[in-house]
Motif scaffolding. Structure first.
Motif, mmCIF file in Angstrom:
data_model
loop_
_atom_site.group_PDB
_atom_site.id
_atom_site.type_symbol
_atom_site.label_atom_id
_atom_site.label_comp_id
_atom_site.label_asym_id
_atom_site.label_seq_id
_atom_site.Cartn_x
_atom_site.Cartn_y
_atom_site.Cartn_z
ATOM 1 N N UNK A 22 0.056 -1.151 0.231
ATOM 2 C CA UNK A 22 -0.486 -0.055 0.038
ATOM 3 C C UNK A 22 0.619 0.565 -0.007
ATOM 4 N N UNK A 23 -0.222 2.559 0.690
ATOM 5 C CA UNK A 23 0.609 4.179 -0.285
ATOM 6 C C UNK A 23 2.022 3.699 1.051
ATOM 7 N N UNK A 101 7.759 -3.683 12.531
ATOM 8 C CA UNK A 101 6.338 -2.924 12.255
ATOM 9 C C UNK A 101 6.008 -2.475 11.203
ATOM 10 N N UNK A 102 4.845 -1.512 10.920
ATOM 11 C CA UNK A 102 4.409 -1.315 9.565
ATOM 12 C C UNK A 102 3.601 -0.221 9.763
ATOM 13 N N UNK A 103 3.696 1.129 9.103
ATOM 14 C CA UNK A 103 2.679 2.071 9.244
ATOM 15 C C UNK A 103 1.791 1.454 7.947
ATOM 16 N N UNK A 104 0.869 2.198 8.907
ATOM 17 C CA UNK A 104 -0.352 1.772 7.948
ATOM 18 C C UNK A 104 -1.557 3.139 7.776
ATOM 19 N N UNK A 105 -2.586 2.951 7.251
ATOM 20 C CA UNK A 105 -3.313 4.956 6.995
ATOM 21 C C UNK A 105 -4.142 4.742 9.004
ATOM 22 N N UNK A 111 4.165 -6.787 12.814
ATOM 23 C CA UNK A 111 4.578 -7.799 11.848
ATOM 24 C C UNK A 111 5.052 -8.771 12.708
ATOM 25 N N UNK A 112 4.676 -10.323 12.381
ATOM 26 C CA UNK A 112 4.677 -11.331 13.090
ATOM 27 C C UNK A 112 4.080 -11.618 14.394
ATOM 28 N N UNK A 125 7.497 -10.242 2.390
ATOM 29 C CA UNK A 125 6.482 -9.772 3.502
ATOM 30 C C UNK A 125 6.731 -8.164 2.506
ATOM 31 N N UNK A 126 5.890 -7.716 3.834
ATOM 32 C CA UNK A 126 5.959 -5.785 3.483
ATOM 33 C C UNK A 126 6.087 -5.387 4.428
ATOM 34 N N UNK A 127 7.338 -4.356 3.763
ATOM 35 C CA UNK A 127 8.133 -2.941 4.937
ATOM 36 C C UNK A 127 7.454 -1.286 4.492
ATOM 37 N N UNK A 128 7.621 -1.276 5.693
ATOM 38 C CA UNK A 128 7.697 0.830 5.772
ATOM 39 C C UNK A 128 8.609 0.640 4.632
#
Length: 361
Positions: A22-23, A101-105, A111-112, A125-128
């Protein structure tokens, strides 16, 4: 993509949809991810973890144990692609680490230990982007993956408020205790006394910087600690008349790195007056201790959790600059199909200290 999934209380290998960034997020390939003691606790005490998370979450959603969870928060990854609203500051193929950790809206998410954000036991996986750090100095991915557990030890030592005149005692020489020993060595605090029942872990403690290692089955840890904590003649002479009535011992700094019921009580019983106790081990069960012991001895107890982003970044550079040696900690590597057995194997401290998951193995 393939992943080792926590499902119905078991670790199973299966496939999941590839995550879509995502963004502000980045799609990465997982190169290496350590199996943490907290993951072992989470499999065994998942319902307790959810209960505590719900109590302390401040609105954040705990794990839903009826849904899949992919563990893994000690990782090194490789950049694949970027989502929208990113600066693309690292080229594809760049090796990176990040706090888990993931920064979201809707705010930061873990994470995990999340149903929505897969951890490092997955191929991708996704990272910020804002939290990613490039791995420096050609540090191998398997060593960079130890940044997170090292940061736990560095943080514990930082929270201990070291004055420089203490004699430390580390109870438990698993990955957390070894990271604490590394942090104490960096502080120049000696002698470092360490205790563990496992001969293999005692040997690792020496490699990481412990000056004295103890088998608690044969020697009382605080008895040995006291032998190495005797004041110098000058320190004895500088004491006030009232202080001279107490044992002539240097200040005690005790790190509890076991995380099982009963250990804190044992430390309360053995610790000298005015000892500072740092609780680093994560005990997921209800425990008991006698407050009156702490009162009579005026013990100072500090609980610690995790690390700061600055400590995480510093730990990555400590590894990359060779100030902390990571290689001795790694005792095994598995692919996704081997994760379930690795959880069992980690129960034997003579065989393993840190097993890495290499999802593409």
């Amino acid at each position: 993509m393939r992943a080792a999934i926590f499902r119905d209380g078991q670790i199973v290998a299966d496939t999941l949809p590839d995550p879509v960034p995502a963004a502000g997020q980045v799609l990465v390939k997982t190169l290496a991810c350590g199996i943490c003691g907290s993951d072992l606790h989470a499999r065994k005490h998942a319902h307790r973890m959810v209960e505590l998370s719900r109590h302390l979450s401040n609105g954040r959603r705990p794990m839903d144990l009826s849904r899949d969870v992919v563990f893994g928060h000690e990782f090194c990854c490789e950049v694949i692609d970027y989502g929208p609203s990113t600066q693309r500051k690292f080229k594809p193929g760049t090796r990176v680490c990040s706090v888990p950790g993931l920064l979201t809206a809707t705010g930061p998410q873990s994470i995990g230990y999340s149903n929505d954000n897969v951890g490092g036991y997955a191929e991708r996986m996704l990272l910020s982007e804002a939290l990613m750090l490039e791995v420096p100095n050609g540090l191998p991915a398997e060593h960079a993956a130890l940044t997170e557990p090292l940061a736990v030890g560095i943080h514990a030592v930082a929270k201990a408020n070291v004055q420089g005149n203490e004699v430390p005692l580390v109870i438990g020489c698993g990955p957390v205790g070894l990271a604490v020993i590394a942090g104490l060595k960096l502080k120049g605090l000696h002698p470092i006394v360490a205790a563990d029942y496992s001969p293999a872990r005692r040997a690792l403690a020496e490699k990481m910087g412990a000056d004295v290692v103890i088998d608690p089955a044969k020697v009382l840890p605080f008895k040995t600690w006291a032998e190495h904590a005797q004041m110098t003649p000058e320190q004895k002479a500088a004491r006030s008349p009232m202080q001279a009535l107490l044992p002539a011992l240097k200040p005690a700094l005790v790190f509890e790195c076991v995380g099982v019921p009963g250990v804190i009580q044992q430390i309360f019983e053995g610790a000298p007056r005015d000892a500072r106790i740092v609780v680093v081990g994560v005990c997921m069960e209800t425990d008991r201790s006698e407050p009156m012991l702490g009162i009579m001895k005026e013990l100072n107890v500090q609980y610690v959790l995790g690390y700061t982003p600055a400590e995480f970044a510093s730990s990555l550079h400590l590894l990359a600059e060779g100030k902390v040696e990571a290689a001795p900690l790694i005792t095994g590597k598995v692919g996704i199909d081997g994760v379930a057995q690795a959880f069992t194997d980690l129960g034997n401290p003579e065989r393993h200290t840190k097993i890495l998951v290499e999802p593409w193995r």
